[in-house]
Design a protein around this motif. Sequence first.
Motif, PDB file in Angstrom:
ATOM      1  N   TYR A  83      -1.610  12.323  -6.589  1.00 27.38           N
ATOM      2  CA  TYR A  83      -1.754  10.914  -6.980  1.00 27.38           C
ATOM      3  C   TYR A  83      -3.067  10.332  -6.494  1.00 27.38           C
ATOM      4  O   TYR A  83      -3.539  10.639  -5.400  1.00 27.38           O
ATOM      5  N   ARG A  84      -3.632   9.466  -7.335  1.00 24.19           N
ATOM      6  CA  ARG A  84      -4.858   8.747  -6.993  1.00 24.19           C
ATOM      7  C   ARG A  84      -4.425   7.441  -6.329  1.00 24.19           C
ATOM      8  O   ARG A  84      -3.842   6.567  -6.977  1.00 24.19           O
ATOM      9  N   ARG A  85      -4.618   7.292  -5.038  1.00 26.68           N
ATOM     10  CA  ARG A  85      -4.159   6.088  -4.328  1.00 26.68           C
ATOM     11  C   ARG A  85      -5.174   5.762  -3.250  1.00 26.68           C
ATOM     12  O   ARG A  85      -5.625   6.673  -2.519  1.00 26.68           O
ATOM     13  N   HIS A  86      -5.562   4.488  -3.147  1.00 21.71           N
ATOM     14  CA  HIS A  86      -6.538   4.033  -2.151  1.00 21.71           C
ATOM     15  C   HIS A  86      -7.842   4.832  -2.246  1.00 21.71           C
ATOM     16  O   HIS A  86      -8.441   5.213  -1.234  1.00 21.71           O
ATOM     17  N   PRO A 133       0.801  -1.242   0.000  1.00 22.53           N
ATOM     18  CA  PRO A 133       0.000   0.000   0.000  1.00 22.53           C
ATOM     19  C   PRO A 133       0.830   1.287   0.000  1.00 22.53           C
ATOM     20  O   PRO A 133       0.301   2.358  -0.274  1.00 22.53           O
ATOM     21  N   PHE A 134       2.136   1.163   0.318  1.00 20.29           N
ATOM     22  CA  PHE A 134       2.965   2.362   0.457  1.00 20.29           C
ATOM     23  C   PHE A 134       3.801   2.656  -0.785  1.00 20.29           C
ATOM     24  O   PHE A 134       4.409   3.720  -0.886  1.00 20.29           O
ATOM     25  N   LEU A 135       3.869   1.681  -1.699  1.00 25.50           N
ATOM     26  CA  LEU A 135       4.696   1.881  -2.899  1.00 25.50           C
ATOM     27  C   LEU A 135       3.887   2.529  -4.009  1.00 25.50           C
ATOM     28  O   LEU A 135       2.658   2.378  -4.074  1.00 25.50           O
ATOM     29  N   ALA A 136       4.564   3.228  -4.904  1.00 22.89           N
ATOM     30  CA  ALA A 136       3.895   3.886  -6.029  1.00 22.89           C
ATOM     31  C   ALA A 136       3.057   2.860  -6.781  1.00 22.89           C
ATOM     32  O   ALA A 136       3.509   1.742  -7.055  1.00 22.89           O
ATOM     33  N   ALA A 137       1.834   3.257  -7.137  1.00 24.54           N
ATOM     34  CA  ALA A 137       0.900   2.331  -7.778  1.00 24.54           C
ATOM     35  C   ALA A 137       1.453   1.775  -9.089  1.00 24.54           C
ATOM     36  O   ALA A 137       1.165   0.632  -9.450  1.00 24.54           O
ATOM     37  N   ILE A 138       2.267   2.566  -9.779  1.00 31.13           N
ATOM     38  CA  ILE A 138       2.742   2.138 -11.107  1.00 31.13           C
ATOM     39  C   ILE A 138       3.952   1.198 -11.040  1.00 31.13           C
ATOM     40  O   ILE A 138       4.370   0.650 -12.056  1.00 31.13           O
ATOM     41  N   ARG A 139       4.492   0.990  -9.855  1.00 31.32           N
ATOM     42  CA  ARG A 139       5.724   0.198  -9.728  1.00 31.32           C
ATOM     43  C   ARG A 139       5.441  -1.299  -9.922  1.00 31.32           C
ATOM     44  O   ARG A 139       4.466  -1.808  -9.370  1.00 31.32           O
ATOM     45  N   PRO A 140       6.262  -2.041 -10.717  1.00 34.47           N
ATOM     46  CA  PRO A 140       5.998  -3.472 -10.895  1.00 34.47           C
ATOM     47  C   PRO A 140       6.153  -4.258  -9.599  1.00 34.47           C
ATOM     48  O   PRO A 140       7.030  -3.955  -8.792  1.00 34.47           O
ATOM     49  N   ARG A 141       5.262  -5.235  -9.389  1.00 35.30           N
ATOM     50  CA  ARG A 141       5.444  -6.166  -8.260  1.00 35.30           C
ATOM     51  C   ARG A 141       5.216  -7.612  -8.705  1.00 35.30           C
ATOM     52  O   ARG A 141       5.206  -8.523  -7.894  1.00 35.30           O
ATOM     53  N   ASP A 142       5.029  -7.841 -10.018  1.00 35.00           N
ATOM     54  CA  ASP A 142       4.860  -9.205 -10.534  1.00 35.00           C
ATOM     55  C   ASP A 142       6.233  -9.748 -10.972  1.00 35.00           C
ATOM     56  O   ASP A 142       7.179  -8.986 -11.193  1.00 35.00           O
ATOM     57  N   ARG A 143       6.316 -11.105 -11.115  1.00 35.44           N
ATOM     58  CA  ARG A 143       7.602 -11.747 -11.425  1.00 35.44           C
ATOM     59  C   ARG A 143       8.232 -11.186 -12.694  1.00 35.44           C
ATOM     60  O   ARG A 143       9.416 -10.901 -12.746  1.00 35.44           O
ATOM     61  N   GLU A 144       7.391 -11.059 -13.735  1.00 36.40           N
ATOM     62  CA  GLU A 144       7.915 -10.625 -15.029  1.00 36.40           C
ATOM     63  C   GLU A 144       8.506  -9.213 -14.940  1.00 36.40           C
ATOM     64  O   GLU A 144       9.618  -8.948 -15.401  1.00 36.40           O
TER      65      GLU A 144
END
Length: 185
Positions: free
Chosen positions: A152-155, A27-38
């Motif tokens: 930024y639009r977040r949560h 929840p604290f990281l930028a929404a656009i940042r990758p978090r999937d394996r690829e």
Amino acid sequence: MTVRLRRADPGDLDFLVELLTHEEVEPFLAAIRPRDREGLAAEIARSQAEPQDFGRFVIEVDDGGESRRAGVMGFEVANRRSRIANLGGLAVHPDFRGRHLADDAARLLQRHLIFDLGYHRLQLEIYGFNERAQQHAARAGFVREGIRRKAYRRHGEWVDGVMFGLVREDLERDSEVAHEGRGGA
Ligand SMILES: CC(C)(COP(=O)(O)OP(=O)(O)OC[C@H]1O[C@@H](n2cnc3c(N)ncnc32)[C@H](O)[C@@H]1OP(=O)(O)O)[C@@H](O)C(=O)NCCC(=O)NCCS
């Protein structure tokens, strides 16, 4: 506790996916940042291929004589001519929180980027609701430079971005003060 930074490699992928999707990190990281394996594998590959422009680093600590992965942090070139880097993607695993590991890791990254890679300015942006990360940034020597209001639009709402920066002169001044302190002792 000794804190080290090293470039991430493909063997870190499982750790990075678990960390960056953790409910106390995501929840604290930028929404656009990758978090999937690829996406994370592509970041690791770029960090290894373009070390001057892009980096993903694993924060390691010695724990009972054993080296353990405790977190991650990164940077990307923002302006090559003026030697500016954007920092981002910082996370310490909840098992390792509360010891200010991120402060030590940030200082190591600052010195690597400024003295080894030749950057002049480091900058980062933290969501307004993330007070813990803002306190960490100030403790690590970053200067609070301003706010992007409701950027930024977040949560489900518009949240502020709080901007921090550090320039080479800040580190040089700190080194001089430490040097004078030793000289006078
Ligand atoms: C920001 C972060 C890396 C700092 O990790 P750390 O170095 O282990 O530091 P801690 O999280 O333990 O926090 C240290 C201090 O904050 C306090 N704190 C804990 N929860 C807090 C909260 N919800 N709000 C404000 N302060 C908090 C701790 O009590 C501690 O206080 P102390 O200085 O009096 O000892 C880590 O909290 C994290 O990974 N957060 C999630 C991801 C994130 O926010 N990344 C930054 C994106 S810009």
